[in-house]
Design an enzyme around this catalytic site. Structure first.
Site, mmCIF file in Angstrom:
data_model
loop_
_atom_site.group_PDB
_atom_site.id
_atom_site.type_symbol
_atom_site.label_atom_id
_atom_site.label_comp_id
_atom_site.label_asym_id
_atom_site.label_seq_id
_atom_site.Cartn_x
_atom_site.Cartn_y
_atom_site.Cartn_z
ATOM 1 C CB VAL A 21 -0.945 -0.011 1.231
ATOM 2 C CG1 VAL A 21 -1.535 1.364 1.499
ATOM 3 C CG2 VAL A 21 -2.052 -1.024 1.013
ATOM 4 C CE LYS A 32 8.884 -5.324 2.575
ATOM 5 N NZ LYS A 32 7.548 -5.156 3.139
ATOM 6 C CB THR A 88 -4.190 -4.109 10.310
ATOM 7 O OG1 THR A 88 -4.556 -4.003 8.923
ATOM 8 C CG2 THR A 88 -3.960 -2.739 10.875
ATOM 9 C CB CYS A 111 -7.205 -7.390 2.143
ATOM 10 S SG CYS A 111 -5.889 -6.179 2.046
ATOM 11 N NE ARG A 128 1.084 -9.652 2.674
ATOM 12 C CZ ARG A 128 0.914 -8.339 2.718
ATOM 13 N NH1 ARG A 128 1.065 -7.698 3.858
ATOM 14 N NH2 ARG A 128 0.611 -7.664 1.636
HETATM 15 N N1 NAD Z 1 -2.088 -5.392 0.284
HETATM 16 C C1 NAD Z 1 -3.242 -4.924 -0.130
HETATM 17 O O1 NAD Z 1 -3.699 -5.268 -1.228
HETATM 18 C C2 NAD Z 1 -4.035 -3.948 0.689
HETATM 19 C C3 NAD Z 1 -5.124 -3.281 0.099
HETATM 20 C C4 NAD Z 1 -5.846 -2.373 0.839
HETATM 21 C C5 NAD Z 1 -5.519 -2.146 2.168
HETATM 22 N N2 NAD Z 1 -4.471 -2.824 2.744
HETATM 23 C C6 NAD Z 1 -4.163 -2.521 4.131
HETATM 24 O O2 NAD Z 1 -3.044 -1.653 4.171
HETATM 25 C C7 NAD Z 1 -2.223 -1.928 5.316
HETATM 26 C C8 NAD Z 1 -0.807 -2.260 4.843
HETATM 27 O O3 NAD Z 1 -0.851 -3.435 4.070
HETATM 28 P P1 NAD Z 1 0.335 -3.838 3.093
HETATM 29 O O4 NAD Z 1 -0.186 -4.944 2.252
HETATM 30 O O5 NAD Z 1 0.910 -2.626 2.448
HETATM 31 O O6 NAD Z 1 1.390 -4.413 4.145
HETATM 32 P P2 NAD Z 1 2.941 -4.663 3.859
HETATM 33 O O7 NAD Z 1 3.385 -5.650 4.879
HETATM 34 O O8 NAD Z 1 3.156 -4.978 2.413
HETATM 35 O O9 NAD Z 1 3.601 -3.260 4.141
HETATM 36 C C9 NAD Z 1 3.669 -2.677 5.392
HETATM 37 C C10 NAD Z 1 5.066 -2.129 5.593
HETATM 38 O O10 NAD Z 1 5.109 -1.440 6.839
HETATM 39 C C11 NAD Z 1 6.392 -1.652 7.411
HETATM 40 N N3 NAD Z 1 6.291 -1.324 8.827
HETATM 41 C C12 NAD Z 1 5.765 -2.048 9.843
HETATM 42 N N4 NAD Z 1 5.823 -1.371 10.993
HETATM 43 C C13 NAD Z 1 6.388 -0.177 10.711
HETATM 44 C C14 NAD Z 1 6.698 0.975 11.481
HETATM 45 N N5 NAD Z 1 6.428 1.038 12.788
HETATM 46 N N6 NAD Z 1 7.297 2.006 10.863
HETATM 47 C C15 NAD Z 1 7.579 1.981 9.543
HETATM 48 N N7 NAD Z 1 7.300 0.926 8.768
HETATM 49 C C16 NAD Z 1 6.708 -0.138 9.330
HETATM 50 C C17 NAD Z 1 6.678 -3.105 7.096
HETATM 51 O O11 NAD Z 1 8.060 -3.393 7.196
HETATM 52 C C18 NAD Z 1 6.138 -3.219 5.683
HETATM 53 O O12 NAD Z 1 7.121 -2.955 4.716
HETATM 54 C C19 NAD Z 1 -2.913 -3.082 6.038
HETATM 55 O O13 NAD Z 1 -3.738 -2.561 7.026
HETATM 56 C C20 NAD Z 1 -3.750 -3.726 4.949
HETATM 57 O O14 NAD Z 1 -4.869 -4.403 5.484
HETATM 58 C C21 NAD Z 1 -3.715 -3.685 2.026
#
Ligand code: NAD
Length: 446
Positions: free
Chosen positions: A28, A52, A101, A276, A346
């Site tokens: 995201v 990363k 999350t 998700c 995931r």
């Molecule tokens: N993946 C999807 O398709 C999607 C779509 C819509 C919404 N979401 C939501 O968006 C949110 C993020 O999902 P994602 O898929 O991008 O996750 P992700 O794991 O791909 O990315 C999250 C990133 O945050 C980093 N991170 C964790 N804690 C941190 C901190 N304290 N400070 C800085 N960086 C930190 C992680 O290292 C990771 O790189 C979730 O709540 C998810 O439900 C995801």
């Protein structure tokens, strides 16, 4: 709720106003950061994963939808500054939180990443900054969790700084809907907070849709994803039923889809994965239970999804026929990512499927052009090369994920037994035995 509208009124008069922070550069956060860069904003990208971070600093993307050239140009020109230093956020006018999350082992919300991000941020929070939460979460999170954590900075939300929630709707791997083109729900804990997030997001997204509260925006995202969980689980149940009735689900869906209103097609598959769809509805379920209510549709859909890998194993056993058992058979999975054209493992249904096959004594291999290796329990598996020998040597080949560009005709020609969980072989005749999920055929029994 106001009508959706477009705005670009974000104040770009000062250098600081052009700067945003994005916390968490994953599926995201990174596309969002790049969308900000494309709109002329400077982005401070906070990422805690060292691997990363190094890749980003080297201009190398780990997300399929972002290409290296664009990333390298953004980092090289200083328009995207990848760092683990929260202190750099003091210069940003808006800070967007995109951390994971997931669920705890008890299948309850794990909001520890949001908590950690807020605790790191609060030390640097500045008067007048806007903080936007994008992570998917249960209704009430922004008010009950994020607000008190950030207010420990001594600044008051809605008075000294602005607090907003905007759910992310990105669909990784889907190029029909660039992130900027998807209508963006925005909400704030006060009318002024809503105004601020509308201004900022009006610079980034084509359509911004304000709603009346952060709770509404949080719940809307859970409605969207629960809707998908329930419908995909239902179509999987329907596909199983079609298998029993010897009907072809794919043709049934095609026929039903000719109705111009009141019907929306969903595609069957080996199980619902990703960060998700299988996860977010359980946030809603937890919220329901917390207030003494029930969410029976989510419960049932979750259970239906959990049984899909075992269903796939049963179909593979049937295809092998009465003379062969899984024990000692070699099974080749084609595609193990949770959906096509991405590397995301995931919650992929391939993970429990591999475990179940191994527990039954099968020798499991996989081929996935997007996933070079994967950890299964204590061991690591590596993608094999998809040679003719590998294909013809397998007791059963299983198409789990229908990535684009798979050599489907060669797979069909070489596999002695092929189970297609995605209908990737539609209309084809197998050289060996061929069954498709939900199409009612019986290649393994007379
Ligand atoms: N993946 C999807 O398709 C999607 C779509 C819509 C919404 N979401 C939501 O968006 C949110 C993020 O999902 P994602 O898929 O991008 O996750 P992700 O794991 O791909 O990315 C999250 C990133 O945050 C980093 N991170 C964790 N804690 C941190 C901190 N304290 N400070 C800085 N960086 C930190 C992680 O290292 C990771 O790189 C979730 O709540 C998810 O439900 C995801």
């Amino acid at each position: 709720m106001n009508d959706k509208y477009t705005t670009s009124a974000f104040d770009r008069s000062s250098r600081e106003a052009n700067k945003v922070g994005v916390i968490g550069l994953g599926y995201v956060g990174l596309p969002l950061a790049m969308a900000c860069v494309r709109k002329g904003l400077q982005v401070i990208g906070i990422e805690v994963d060292e691997r990363k971070l190094q890749l980003l600093k080297d201009g190398k993307s780990y997300i399929q939808d972002i290409d290296d050239d664009e990333l390298e140009a953004a980092v090289g020109s200083g328009r995207l500054v990848p760092t683990s230093d929260y202190g750099q956020l003091t210069e940003a006018s808006g800070i967007i939180i995109c951390v994971p999350t997931p669920l705890t082992e008890e299948h309850t919300p794990d909001v520890s990443f949001i908590t950690n991000a807020c605790m790191c941020l609060r030390a640097y929070l500045q008067p007048n900054q806007l903080v936007v939460v994008e992570s998917t979460t249960y209704p009430g999170t922004t008010r009950e969790l994020v607000q008190p954590l950030l207010e420990q900075s001594g600044l008051k939300a809605g008075a000294d700084f602005h607090l907003a929630y905007s759910p992310e709707r990105i669909d990784p791997g889907n190029h029909s809907y660039p992130v900027e083109d998807v209508p963006k729900l925005v909400s704030g804990i006060t009318p002024r907070c809503l105004e601020r997030v509308t201004e900022l997001y009006g610079c980034i997204f084509r359509h911004v849709v304000p709603v009346s509260s952060t709770d509404i925006a949080e719940a809307a995202k859970l409605l969207e994803n629960s809707f998908r969980l329930i419908n995909i689980s239902f179509i999987n149940e329907f596909a199983k039923l079609c298998d029993e009735l010897r009907l072809n689900i794919w043709e049934v869906i095609e026929a039903a889809s000719t109705k111009p209103y009141g019907f929306m097609p969903f595609q069957p598959g080996p199980g619902i994965g990703g960060h998700c769809i299988p996860v977010d509805p359980l946030y809603l379920q937890w919220t329901a239970r917390r207030s003494g209510a029930e969410s029976r549709f989510i419960e049932l859909s979750h259970d239906t999804n959990e049984t899909m890998p075992q269903y796939m194993v049963n179909r593979i056993i049937r295809l092998l026929g009465p003379d062969r058992t899984l024990s000692g058979s070699s099974i080749l999975l084609i595609g193990i990512a949770y959906k096509k054209n991405i590397a995301d493992m995931r919650e992929s249904s391939a993970l429990p499927l591999i475990k179940l096959l191994q527990q039954a004594g099968a020798e499991v291999k996989y081929y996935d052009p997007y996933v070079p290796s994967v950890r299964i329990g204590a061991s690591v598996m590596h993608s094999v090369e998809l040679t003719d020998e590998v294909l013809s040597g397998a007791g059963c080949v299983v198409i789990h994920t229908d990535h684009g560009g798979l050599p489907i005709e060669r797979i069909v020609a070489k596999a002695a037994a092929l189970y297609d969980a995605r209908n990737a072989t539609r209309g084809m005749q197998g050289a060996g035995k061929l069954e498709r999920f939900g199409d009612g055929t019986r290649a393994g029994v007379q």
